[in-house]
Scaffold this active site. Structure first.
Site, PDB file in Angstrom:
ATOM      1  N   MET A 320       0.901  -1.004  -0.035  1.00  0.00           N
ATOM      2  CA  MET A 320       0.150   0.021   0.103  1.00  0.00           C
ATOM      3  C   MET A 320       0.841   1.284   0.045  1.00  0.00           C
ATOM      4  O   MET A 320       1.004   1.803   0.927  1.00  0.00           O
ATOM      5  CB  MET A 320      -1.045  -0.086   1.154  1.00  0.00           C
ATOM      6  CG  MET A 320      -2.069  -1.048   1.224  1.00  0.00           C
ATOM      7  SD  MET A 320      -3.296  -0.753   2.546  1.00  0.00           S
ATOM      8  CE  MET A 320      -4.522  -1.963   1.715  1.00  0.00           C
ATOM      9  N   HIS A 323       3.508   5.272  -4.762  1.00  0.00           N
ATOM     10  CA  HIS A 323       4.385   5.060  -6.015  1.00  0.00           C
ATOM     11  C   HIS A 323       3.872   3.837  -6.474  1.00  0.00           C
ATOM     12  O   HIS A 323       4.070   3.639  -7.842  1.00  0.00           O
ATOM     13  CB  HIS A 323       5.651   5.339  -5.861  1.00  0.00           C
ATOM     14  CG  HIS A 323       6.323   4.478  -4.613  1.00  0.00           C
ATOM     15  ND1 HIS A 323       6.368   5.075  -3.189  1.00  0.00           N
ATOM     16  CD2 HIS A 323       7.218   3.560  -4.418  1.00  0.00           C
ATOM     17  CE1 HIS A 323       6.811   4.437  -2.417  1.00  0.00           C
ATOM     18  NE2 HIS A 323       7.396   3.234  -3.085  1.00  0.00           N
ATOM     19  N   HIS A 446      32.115  13.033  -3.808  1.00  0.00           N
ATOM     20  CA  HIS A 446      32.555  13.077  -2.521  1.00  0.00           C
ATOM     21  C   HIS A 446      32.394  14.523  -2.081  1.00  0.00           C
ATOM     22  O   HIS A 446      33.054  15.455  -2.744  1.00  0.00           O
ATOM     23  CB  HIS A 446      34.206  12.788  -2.504  1.00  0.00           C
ATOM     24  CG  HIS A 446      34.829  13.002  -1.007  1.00  0.00           C
ATOM     25  ND1 HIS A 446      34.400  12.031  -0.162  1.00  0.00           N
ATOM     26  CD2 HIS A 446      35.600  14.062  -0.716  1.00  0.00           C
ATOM     27  CE1 HIS A 446      35.056  12.744   1.079  1.00  0.00           C
ATOM     28  NE2 HIS A 446      35.824  13.811   0.577  1.00  0.00           N
TER      29      HIS A 446
END
Ligand code: FAD
Length: 468
Positions: A320, A323, A446
């Site tokens: 549920m 998306h 980084h």
């Protein structure tokens, strides 16, 4: 009588996305919603308002607990204006719902406000708020009526003191002691909101772990971190009664040894899951069959036993999640247009928006063990990342499970800052059937939290993480 190529009942993320895709594909489309705002559970009383309150309460917690460490001093007391916080949340909701109405108009989708019920398999009666009924005809019908909060049979939800997530999103005061029944996603997210705002929060969970269904390592880490945040947990406790007496709520639960324990609070949030919602649809008139658990029975094409009627989202089997409903909305529209769409349900990510955030995709260790798959594990702790130290978000880890023989990534499980966004990398990698080595050889900026994914992949490839 107005005729449509497709009519959709319900305007949640499943229904409205289906409507847009149908319109894009040239179908004359109608959508029926019983509430005056579009967007369903997700936009009105689910994903969006809960995230708005999580964000506001996170800012407050940062200001109270962490600003000083950053060298930010605020003279005087930092206070919460709950009314304003709830009003901001509502403004976010209203704006988002208005956005859906804009999209319906832009795509020339006819919006009907009223309760849709089947007259027969091709006709829907729409009972409007003014009492009038209009009937429309549609070649194809999509049921996207979503879900409602579940309850335990002996609990009386007075919606004042004994509440569901819907009421928890608009409380008028901060609870002194919020008792949360259910250690799943919704209970933990909303529990954390009120904990940050100053409430004592006690979670009572029937299972021996929180966020059941996710990888056990994530459950353990989230439990550890939330205990550090002073949320109290009572696992393996079976709630037997909940009673509201004036401003007090008394919850009685039985522990593993069968001993009764009494919890007293001023609010009790019942978050024991959600159930499919088909009330008022007059589904019998359509001939559509339900499963025993109340979901609408569908085949792999999300088609019901009546060939022109489809169903999707929370009202059918599966996770549920907004998306997942959206993917199904696009899927059904493309099926109706004669295309051959595909959804890989294994690659629908699951997220818990607590802080640290929890996110996962693919198989858990428990599932791989049960299926007898031989796998290897690569894990990397957040605290070893420069980015995590810079932002003081040291809890959590990324764990990658890869096939022992082929090195294909089978599951990615992460807990830490911003994991809800980071899981997209894992979904992409798995969609293209990446190996752990593939991920480990990709450059990751980084300093970022994403470096933990690369390091976990290195650990899985050859046990050669660089920074631990
Ligand atoms: C507190 C909370 C937080 C959540 N957070 C997240 C999250 O962060 N991420 C996530 O992915 N999911 C989250 N969810 C789950 C998500 O909201 C649902 O999975 C999603 O809304 C399901 O979409 P849907 O289109 O199937 O149905 P819904 O969104 O439930 O929409 C169904 C719509 O149909 C309408 N309707 C029903 N019957 C009729 C009828 N007969 N006539 C006309 N209209 C009708 C309803 O009024 C409703 O508007 C959350 C849920 C809750 C409660």
């Amino acid at each position: 009588m107005t005729q449509y190529d497709v009519a959709i009942i319900g305007s949640g993320p499943g229904g409205y996305v289906a409507a847009i895709r149908c319109a894009q594909l040239g179908m004359k489309t109608a959508i029926i919603e019983k509430y005056s705002t579009l967007g369903g559970t997700c936009l009105n009383v689910g994903c969006i308002p809960s995230k708005a309150l999580l964000d506001s309460s996170h800012h407050y917690e940062d200001a109270v607990k962490h600003f000083e460490d950053h060298g930010i001093e605020i003279p005087g007391e930092i206070k919460i204006n709950l009314e304003k916080m709830i009003a901001r949340k509502q403004a976010v909701v209203d704006q988002t719902c208005a956005g859906v109405k804009f999209l319906m108009d832009k795509n020339k989708i006819e919006v009907y406000e009223g309760i849709g019920s089947f007259k027969d398999a091709t006709h829907i009666n729409i009972k409007k708020n003014d009492g009038k009924t209009e009937t429309i005809e549609a070649k194809n019908i999509i049921i996207a009526t979503g879900s409602k909060p579940s309850n335990l049979p002996f609990i009386k939800l007075d919606k004042e003191r004994v509440i569901t997530s819907t009421e928890a999103l608009k409380l008028k005061e901060i609870p002194k002691h919020l008792i949360v029944i259910g250690g799943g996603v919704i209970g933990l997210e909303l529990g954390q909101v009120y904990k940050r705002l100053g409430a004592e929060v006690t979670v009572i969970e029937y299972m021996d772990r929180i966020i059941p269904g996710m990888d056990g390592a994530l459950s353990k880490e989230l439990l550890k971190v939330m205990k550090k945040q002073k949320v109290k947990f009572n696992l393996s406790h079976k709630v037997k009664s909940v009673e509201a007496k004036g401003k007090e709520v008394i919850v009685i639960a039985e522990d593993k040894k069968g001993e009764e324990i009494t919890f007293k609070g001023d609010y009790c949030l019942v978050s024991v899951g959600r159930k499919p919602y088909t009330d008022g649809l007059n589904i019998e008139a359509s001939g559509v069959k339900l499963e025993k658990n109340g979901t609408i029975a569908v085949n792999d094409h999300l088609q019901t036993n009546i060939s022109n009627i489809y169903a999707l989202g929370d009202v059918v089997r599966g996770a549920m999640l907004a998306h997942k409903a959206e993917e199904e909305g696009t899927f059904v529209a493309e099926i109706l247009a004669g295309q051959k769409p595909h959804i890989d349900y294994n690659l629908i990510p699951g997220v818990v928006y607590t802080w640290p955030e929890v996110a996962a995709v693919g198989k858990t260790e428990e599932e791989l063990t049960e299926a007898g798959v031989s796998y290897k594990v690569g894990q990397f702790p957040m605290r070893a990342l420069g980015r995590a130290r810079a932002s003081m978000d040291l809890d959590g880890f990324v764990k990658i499970l890869a096939d022992k023989e082929t090195d294909e990534v089978l599951g990615v499980h992460m807990i830490g800052a911003r994991m809800a966004d980071l899981i997209a990398e894992a979904v992409t990698a798995m969609e293209f059937r990446a190996s752990a080595e593939d991920i480990s050889r990709m450059s990751h900026a980084h300093p970022t939290f994403a470096e933990a994914v690369k390091e976990a992949a290195l650990a899985a490839t050859d046990n050669r993480a660089l920074h631990v």
